[in-house]
Design a protein around this motif. Structure first.
Motif, PDB file in Angstrom:
ATOM      1  N   VAL A   1      10.841  59.260  25.039  1.00  0.00           N
ATOM      2  CA  VAL A   1      11.962  59.494  24.127  1.00  0.00           C
ATOM      3  C   VAL A   1      12.960  60.426  24.794  1.00  0.00           C
ATOM      4  N   LEU A   2      14.207  59.970  24.907  1.00  0.00           N
ATOM      5  CA  LEU A   2      15.267  60.786  25.481  1.00  0.00           C
ATOM      6  C   LEU A   2      16.052  61.437  24.351  1.00  0.00           C
TER       7      LEU A   2
ATOM      8  N   SER B   1      10.743  53.026  26.278  1.00  0.00           N
ATOM      9  CA  SER B   1      11.676  54.147  26.355  1.00  0.00           C
ATOM     10  C   SER B   1      12.879  53.862  25.467  1.00  0.00           C
ATOM     11  N   PHE B   2      13.412  54.919  24.852  1.00  0.00           N
ATOM     12  CA  PHE B   2      14.602  54.798  24.026  1.00  0.00           C
ATOM     13  C   PHE B   2      15.264  56.162  23.910  1.00  0.00           C
ATOM     14  N   ALA B   3      16.540  56.122  23.555  1.00  0.00           N
ATOM     15  CA  ALA B   3      17.307  57.355  23.406  1.00  0.00           C
ATOM     16  C   ALA B   3      17.614  57.587  21.938  1.00  0.00           C
ATOM     17  N   VAL B   4      17.676  58.864  21.564  1.00  0.00           N
ATOM     18  CA  VAL B   4      17.946  59.247  20.171  1.00  0.00           C
ATOM     19  C   VAL B   4      19.239  60.054  20.126  1.00  0.00           C
ATOM     20  N   LEU B   5      20.101  59.686  19.219  1.00  0.00           N
ATOM     21  CA  LEU B   5      21.363  60.387  19.051  1.00  0.00           C
ATOM     22  C   LEU B   5      21.488  60.836  17.600  1.00  0.00           C
ATOM     23  N   GLY B   6      21.902  62.083  17.414  1.00  0.00           N
ATOM     24  CA  GLY B   6      22.022  62.598  16.055  1.00  0.00           C
ATOM     25  C   GLY B   6      20.777  63.402  15.703  1.00  0.00           C
ATOM     26  N   LYS B   7      20.145  63.038  14.607  1.00  0.00           N
ATOM     27  CA  LYS B   7      18.928  63.730  14.169  1.00  0.00           C
ATOM     28  C   LYS B   7      17.783  63.483  15.159  1.00  0.00           C
ATOM     29  N   SER B   8      17.163  64.575  15.635  1.00  0.00           N
ATOM     30  CA  SER B   8      16.087  64.456  16.622  1.00  0.00           C
ATOM     31  C   SER B   8      14.783  64.030  15.955  1.00  0.00           C
TER      32      SER B   8
END
Length: 368
Positions: A330-331, A298-305
């Motif tokens: 994916v968060l 699991s990981f989080a994405v910030l900015g460009k999806s």
């Protein structure tokens, strides 16, 4: 001429063997009887040893609570935790059932005293902060096994020397880090955080098993004199039973090493894939959490999806590494991204308007 070449080659091989023997041979400088007595004298967890253990646990708990590495190291230097563990390895190596019973009894006393002391310390609400030093002792990896095994070998070799090196013994006490996991387990009990308790106790058990295994191997390698029994049949029966116990300890050690190696390999390789993606795509990826047991990442994405195609590429790269059926979690929330962008716009607008008002006031005051 050919014979001279053969002689020169033979002399070179002989010299090399002599050099290697002089460099690595530890049998000549070993005092076996003195080593046995030294280990036996450090087994008891009563009197001064019990109080030293309690005080060192309190110091280590304080260091973990304040994330002070120096304080934790100081506690490990004065801790008598190694005694019963070395006693277990020695007892199995020299077939001494009385010594094994004594070592196991004092090992139990040591664990209980440590857990009770750390439990009482962390029961105080003021000391229940979840620090990084505590978190670091809840998830063992393959490096912990290498440290424990190497530390156990270094310690028993240092103890077996005629001229013992205090610096080596102190260094091993720090490296093997038996005390912090016990303190962390006490923290888990006091705060009812069972994942802390379970992870810390697992780390402590791993360290204990590998230190005892290293002691057993060196004791057998250096041919320490076994305990003498008058009854030959009893001696044979005891040696067989204790050999089976030693085997029962060493086999799980190999299993633990294999499982933790696979876990570390999984975490390292999958994390590297995501970091590479972050660098290639310029995507903000954080809070990476690979879970070997559940086969998820699991990981989080910030900015460009991330698009579906990007996620598929990640999946294929992971499969090429030999990890099949890994589930990606994916968060990324596009609405949250829009909200963040809107907040940034409002913040910039506010700063611009404030700057304009400041310049207007400054210009007005210039004429007075």
């Amino acid at each position: 001429m050919e014979q001279n070449k053969d002689n020169a080659y033979s002399n070179l091989i002989t010299s090399l063997k002599l050099f290697l023997k002089e460099t690595f041979d530890i049998s000549k400088d070993t005092d076996r009887k003195a080593t046995i007595e030294d280990i036996k004298s450090g087994i008891n967890m009563k009197g001064q040893n019990a109080w030293i253990l309690i005080f060192s646990i309190l110091i280590a708990s304080t260091g973990l609570n304040t994330s002070s590495t120096a304080v934790v190291i100081g506690a490990m230097l004065i801790s008598p935790l190694m005694g019963p563990i070395l006693g277990i390895g020695l007892a199995l190596g020299i077939y001494d059932t009385d010594l094994l019973r004594k070592s196991l009894k004092n090992f139990g006393v040591m664990v209980v005293l440590s857990l009770v002391t750390s439990f009482l310390f962390f029961s105080v609400p003021l000391f229940q902060n979840e620090t990084q030093e505590l978190i670091a002792r809840t998830s063992p990896n393959v490096l912990d096994i290498i440290i424990a095994l190497s530390g156990g070998f270094a310690l028993i070799v240092a103890l077996s020397r005629r001229n013992k090196s205090i610096n080596t013994i102190a260094g091993v006490a720090i490296a093997t880090a038996l005390m912090p996991p016990l303190c962390t387990a006490g923290y888990g009990l006091a705060t009812a955080k069972w994942d802390f308790f379970g992870g810390a106790m697992f780390l402590f058990i791993i360290n204990t098993i590998f230190i005892a295994s290293a002691t057993y191997i060196v004791v057998k390698f250096l041919s320490f004199p076994p305990k003498i029994y008058t009854d030959a049949n009893r001696r044979k029966r005891i040696s067989q039973v204790l050999s089976l116990i030693a085997l029962a300890i060493i086999i799980p050690s190999i299993y633990f090493f294999y499982k933790l190696y696979k876990k570390s390999d999984f975490e390292q390789k999958i994390t590297a894939v995501l970091i590479q993606l972050k660098e290639d795509k310029g995507i903000g990826i954080f809070n990476i959490n690979p879970n070997y047991k559940e086969n998820t990442i699991s990981f989080a994405v910030l900015g460009k999806s991330l698009e579906d195609a990007d996620i598929e590429v990640i999946q294929k790269k992971i499969q090429k590494l030999g990890f099949e059926d890994v589930k990606l979690e994916v968060l990324q929330d596009s609405e949250n991204q829009q909200t963040l962008s809107r907040l940034n716009e409002l913040e910039n607008s506010y700063l611009t308007n404030t700057k304009r008002r400041y310049l207007k006031i400054k210009k007005k005051n210039k004429y007075f």
